[in-house]
Design a protein around this motif. Sequence first.
Motif, PDB file in Angstrom:
ATOM      1  N   GLU B 244       0.827  -1.210   0.000  1.00 61.49           N
ATOM      2  CA  GLU B 244       0.000   0.000   0.000  1.00 61.49           C
ATOM      3  C   GLU B 244       0.856   1.253   0.000  1.00 61.49           C
ATOM      4  N   LEU B 245       1.954   1.172   0.729  1.00 61.30           N
ATOM      5  CA  LEU B 245       2.861   2.307   0.802  1.00 61.30           C
ATOM      6  C   LEU B 245       3.302   2.706  -0.590  1.00 61.30           C
ATOM      7  N   ILE B 246       3.653   1.698  -1.388  1.00 56.27           N
ATOM      8  CA  ILE B 246       4.116   1.981  -2.745  1.00 56.27           C
ATOM      9  C   ILE B 246       2.967   2.548  -3.579  1.00 56.27           C
ATOM     10  N   LEU B 247       1.768   1.985  -3.384  1.00 55.21           N
ATOM     11  CA  LEU B 247       0.645   2.414  -4.210  1.00 55.21           C
ATOM     12  C   LEU B 247       0.162   3.815  -3.863  1.00 55.21           C
ATOM     13  N   ASN B 248       0.112   4.124  -2.555  1.00 54.59           N
ATOM     14  CA  ASN B 248      -0.361   5.448  -2.159  1.00 54.59           C
ATOM     15  C   ASN B 248       0.535   6.546  -2.692  1.00 54.59           C
ATOM     16  N   TRP B 249       1.734   6.179  -2.953  1.00 55.18           N
ATOM     17  CA  TRP B 249       2.764   7.118  -3.321  1.00 55.18           C
ATOM     18  C   TRP B 249       2.499   7.694  -4.704  1.00 55.18           C
ATOM     19  N   GLY B 250       1.797   6.950  -5.567  1.00 53.32           N
ATOM     20  CA  GLY B 250       1.764   7.390  -6.943  1.00 53.32           C
ATOM     21  C   GLY B 250       0.388   7.636  -7.512  1.00 53.32           C
ATOM     22  N   GLN B 251       0.006   8.882  -7.665  1.00 57.08           N
ATOM     23  CA  GLN B 251      -1.198   9.176  -8.419  1.00 57.08           C
ATOM     24  C   GLN B 251      -0.909  10.093  -9.600  1.00 57.08           C
ATOM     25  N   ASP B 252       0.066  10.958  -9.488  1.00 55.91           N
ATOM     26  CA  ASP B 252       0.324  11.855 -10.622  1.00 55.91           C
ATOM     27  C   ASP B 252       1.328  11.238 -11.582  1.00 55.91           C
ATOM     28  N   PRO B 253       1.472  11.819 -12.795  1.00 56.40           N
ATOM     29  CA  PRO B 253       2.272  11.172 -13.845  1.00 56.40           C
ATOM     30  C   PRO B 253       3.681  10.784 -13.396  1.00 56.40           C
ATOM     31  N   ILE B 254       4.325  11.660 -12.630  1.00 53.98           N
ATOM     32  CA  ILE B 254       5.724  11.379 -12.309  1.00 53.98           C
ATOM     33  C   ILE B 254       5.841  10.329 -11.211  1.00 53.98           C
ATOM     34  N   THR B 255       5.162  10.566 -10.092  1.00 57.62           N
ATOM     35  CA  THR B 255       5.349   9.615  -8.997  1.00 57.62           C
ATOM     36  C   THR B 255       4.723   8.257  -9.307  1.00 57.62           C
ATOM     37  N   SER B 256       3.674   8.226 -10.141  1.00 56.49           N
ATOM     38  CA  SER B 256       3.108   6.913 -10.462  1.00 56.49           C
ATOM     39  C   SER B 256       4.118   6.076 -11.237  1.00 56.49           C
ATOM     40  N   ILE B 257       4.860   6.724 -12.127  1.00 55.98           N
ATOM     41  CA  ILE B 257       5.894   5.989 -12.867  1.00 55.98           C
ATOM     42  C   ILE B 257       6.963   5.478 -11.903  1.00 55.98           C
ATOM     43  N   LEU B 258       7.402   6.363 -11.004  1.00 57.76           N
ATOM     44  CA  LEU B 258       8.420   5.943 -10.037  1.00 57.76           C
ATOM     45  C   LEU B 258       7.893   4.796  -9.180  1.00 57.76           C
ATOM     46  N   ALA B 259       6.633   4.917  -8.746  1.00 54.94           N
ATOM     47  CA  ALA B 259       6.065   3.878  -7.886  1.00 54.94           C
ATOM     48  C   ALA B 259       6.028   2.538  -8.612  1.00 54.94           C
ATOM     49  N   MET B 260       5.620   2.556  -9.878  1.00 52.16           N
ATOM     50  CA  MET B 260       5.531   1.308 -10.619  1.00 52.16           C
ATOM     51  C   MET B 260       6.907   0.710 -10.858  1.00 52.16           C
ATOM     52  N   MET B 261       7.912   1.566 -11.043  1.00 50.62           N
ATOM     53  CA  MET B 261       9.260   1.031 -11.242  1.00 50.62           C
ATOM     54  C   MET B 261       9.762   0.376  -9.958  1.00 50.62           C
ATOM     55  N   VAL B 262       9.493   1.028  -8.832  1.00 47.53           N
ATOM     56  CA  VAL B 262       9.904   0.430  -7.559  1.00 47.53           C
ATOM     57  C   VAL B 262       9.172  -0.898  -7.371  1.00 47.53           C
ATOM     58  N   LEU B 263       7.875  -0.884  -7.671  1.00 47.41           N
ATOM     59  CA  LEU B 263       7.085  -2.108  -7.525  1.00 47.41           C
ATOM     60  C   LEU B 263       7.652  -3.221  -8.405  1.00 47.41           C
ATOM     61  N   ALA B 264       7.993  -2.870  -9.652  1.00 46.37           N
ATOM     62  CA  ALA B 264       8.524  -3.871 -10.580  1.00 46.37           C
ATOM     63  C   ALA B 264       9.794  -4.494 -10.024  1.00 46.37           C
ATOM     64  N   ALA B 265      10.658  -3.633  -9.465  1.00 47.64           N
ATOM     65  CA  ALA B 265      11.915  -4.154  -8.945  1.00 47.64           C
ATOM     66  C   ALA B 265      11.671  -5.016  -7.717  1.00 47.64           C
ATOM     67  N   VAL B 266      10.702  -4.619  -6.880  1.00 43.23           N
ATOM     68  CA  VAL B 266      10.478  -5.345  -5.638  1.00 43.23           C
ATOM     69  C   VAL B 266       9.770  -6.675  -5.899  1.00 43.23           C
ATOM     70  N   VAL B 267       8.740  -6.654  -6.734  1.00 40.90           N
ATOM     71  CA  VAL B 267       7.919  -7.848  -6.899  1.00 40.90           C
ATOM     72  C   VAL B 267       8.687  -8.961  -7.614  1.00 40.90           C
ATOM     73  N   SER B 268       9.613  -8.606  -8.478  1.00 39.92           N
ATOM     74  CA  SER B 268      10.459  -9.611  -9.142  1.00 39.92           C
ATOM     75  C   SER B 268       9.649 -10.682  -9.845  1.00 39.92           C
ATOM     76  N   ILE B 269       8.608 -10.286 -10.538  1.00 39.49           N
ATOM     77  CA  ILE B 269       7.734 -11.268 -11.159  1.00 39.49           C
ATOM     78  C   ILE B 269       8.291 -11.609 -12.542  1.00 39.49           C
ATOM     79  N   CYS B 270       8.081 -12.848 -12.975  1.00 41.36           N
ATOM     80  CA  CYS B 270       8.631 -13.286 -14.255  1.00 41.36           C
ATOM     81  C   CYS B 270       7.984 -12.526 -15.416  1.00 41.36           C
ATOM     82  N   SER B 271       8.764 -12.237 -16.443  1.00 43.02           N
ATOM     83  CA  SER B 271       8.235 -11.405 -17.516  1.00 43.02           C
ATOM     84  C   SER B 271       7.127 -12.092 -18.298  1.00 43.02           C
ATOM     85  N   THR B 272       7.061 -13.437 -18.214  1.00 43.57           N
ATOM     86  CA  THR B 272       6.000 -14.115 -18.950  1.00 43.57           C
ATOM     87  C   THR B 272       4.630 -13.850 -18.339  1.00 43.57           C
TER      88      THR B 272
END
Lengths: 282, 339
Positions: B244-272
Motif C-alpha cells: 500500500e505504501l508503494i501504491l499510495n505514493w503514486g497518483q500523478d504522472p511522475i510519482t506513479s511511474i516511479l512507484a511502478m518502477m519500484v514495484l517492478a523491482a520489488v515484486v520480481s515477477i517473471c516477464s511471462t
Amino acid sequence: MKKLEQLKQFILRLKQKNPRPQGKSKKAFSFKDFYTKILPWFDVFALLNWGLLMVKYRFTGQLQLLIHPNYFTLVLITGIVLIALSGIRTWQLLKQLRRGGSREPEVRHITIFPPGVATALLAIAAIAGLIVPPKVLASDTALQRGITESLPFTRTQVQSFTSRIKPEDRSLMDWIRTLNAYPEPDAYTDLPANVTGFVVHIDSLPEDYLMISRFVITCCAVDAYPVGLPVKLPSTRDQFPPDTWLKIEGVMTTEELNGERRLVINAIDANKIDTPSNPYEF
Amino acid sequence: MSQLYNAFTLFLSLLVEAIPFLLLGVLLSSALLFFVDERQLISKMPRNPLLGSFVGSCVGFLFPVCECGNVPVARRLLTQGAPTSVAIGFLLAAPTINPIVIWATWVAFRDQPEIVVFRIIFSLFIATTIGWIFSFQKDPRPLMQTELAKRVINRLTASSNRDSENTPALLRSGTFLLAKSGTPVLMEEQALAATLTKNKPKTFDRNKLRLFLDTVIQEVRELGGMLVLGSAIAASIQVLAPRELILNWGQDPITSILAMMVLAAVVSICSTVDAFFVLAFSSAFTTGSLLAFLVFGPMIDIKAIGLMLSIFKPRIIIYLFAIAAQLTFVLTLSYSYFF
C-alpha cells in the motif's frame, strides 16, 4: 543498492570463512578429496531434493498455495527432470567409482560462490520446503496488501465472467466479478448471497461489520491479491476472530460505509468452516 | 513469527515459479553449446556496436526465456566471445522481446494494443542504447566477475589470432591454444573442440552427453544458488514493506511511474506473467506507469540482480540499473506527456 552492498559483504564473509585451498593440503583428507568425491554427491542430493519437493507439492495439493494451476504441469515436469538428472548423475558417479578412477577435478567456474555454497543454499531451501509446509496467506497479508472490491484482471476472468450463475450459487469471486462488470450496488438489493471466505477485521468499519475475503492469484503467491465484501452481522464481530473461515448466508443490501455507498451482505447465518483445501481463487 | 512464515511461503512460491524457467534456460543454453556452433553465430554478428546491440536485443526471439532463463544464455554468449554490446543487448531485451512474452502482453492488454507496441519499442530502444554504451568497452573482461572473466581469455586470444591471420581454417584449430595453457582445459572448450574437429554439430555421442550433463548441473547449481538468495531478499522486502505504501505514493504522472518502477523491482515477477499482474493496477495508474512496470521489470529486479551477479561485477550492475531506470523514466514520462 544497500541490499547489494550487504549481499557483497555477505559473500565476502563467506569467502573468508571458506578460503579456497591453496596448493596441497597436508591433512589426510585433503580438500581435493572433498571437491572430487563429496561435492558431486552433494549436487545429486540437492537436485534430488528439489525434484522430490516439486513432485510432492504437486501431489499433496500444496502447489495451489504457491502458484496458479496453469503452471502445475510445468512444475511437475521440472520435478521429474530434476529427479532424472540426479539419477543419471548417480549412475555416472557409480560407474566412475567402479572403474576406480577418481574423477578429474571439476572445472571451477564458480563466480561468486565458493564451491559447495551454492549447492548448500539449494539443498537447505529444498529441505526446508520438504519439512515446513507452505502457509495459507491470511488476514495480516490481506490488510498489508489492502483489501478491495475491485478485481485484478486474471487470465480466467475473460472466459468465466457470466451473470447467468444464480445469485445463491455465486461464490465471493463471482460476486466481485459481477460487481466489477456493473458496480451499482442497488442493482443487487435483496438478492440471496451464499459465500465462503476468511474473516478480516477492518478498524474503520463499525463493530458489527467484517470483511469476508479471498485471495486471488494471477501467477504465484507473491502477487496474491485480496478481494472482499463487507458483511453486516447480527451481533459484534468479536465472535469471529480474524482468519476464521466462514460460510455466510444472507441478502445483499446497500449501505453507506465511511461515506461511500457499498454492496453489503446482510448476514442471516454465519457458520465456521474448516480452511478449504483450495483457499485461493484464480 | 507469522511474518517470517509469510516470507518463507512467498520465498518458496518465487522459487517454485522461477526454477522451471531457470531450468529451461539452462537446458537451452547448454543445448546451444552443443548444437549451435557459437563461433559461427558470433562471427556473423555485426561488429558495428550499434547494429550489434540491436541484433543482440532481437536474438531474444530465438530463446523464449524470461529473466531467470536469459542470464545463462547471456553468460554463455559472453564467454564465447560475443561482443559486449550483443551480450548486454540480449540480457536486457530477451525477457521482453520474445514470442511468449509478447503474446502474453497482447492477451492481457487486448484493449490497449499501444501498450504492447510501446513495450516492445521502449525495451528495444533501451537495450540497444545500453548495449551501445557498453560497446565502448571493447574487452568485456574488466566488467565481469573475475572467475568468469578467466574463461573468456582463451577465446579472445584465439579470436585475435584468427582475425590477424584471417583464414577460416584456423577457426577450427583453436584447440591447441587451449591445450597449451597451464590451467585445466575448460569443459566447454572440450565440447567445442569436439564439435569443431568433427565439424558436425548435430552428432551426439556419450562423451558429449556427459559434458552436457556436467554443464547443466553446474549451471543449475550456481544460478540456483543465486536465485535462492535473490528470492529470499525479494520475499523479505515484500513482507516488510507494505505494498500500500508503494501504491499510495503514486497518483500523478511522475510519482506513479516511479512507484511502478519500484514495484517492478520489488515484486520480481517473471516477464511471462507480469502483464497479467500489472493489469490489476490498470484502473488506478496511468498508462505510462504501467509501461514503466512492463519495460523496467524484466530488465532489472531484485531476483535478477542476484543472477546478474554471476556475470558482472556489482559496479556494472549498478550502472545497468541506473541507466535502465533513467531511460525508462524519461521514455514513459514522454509517453504520458504526448499521448
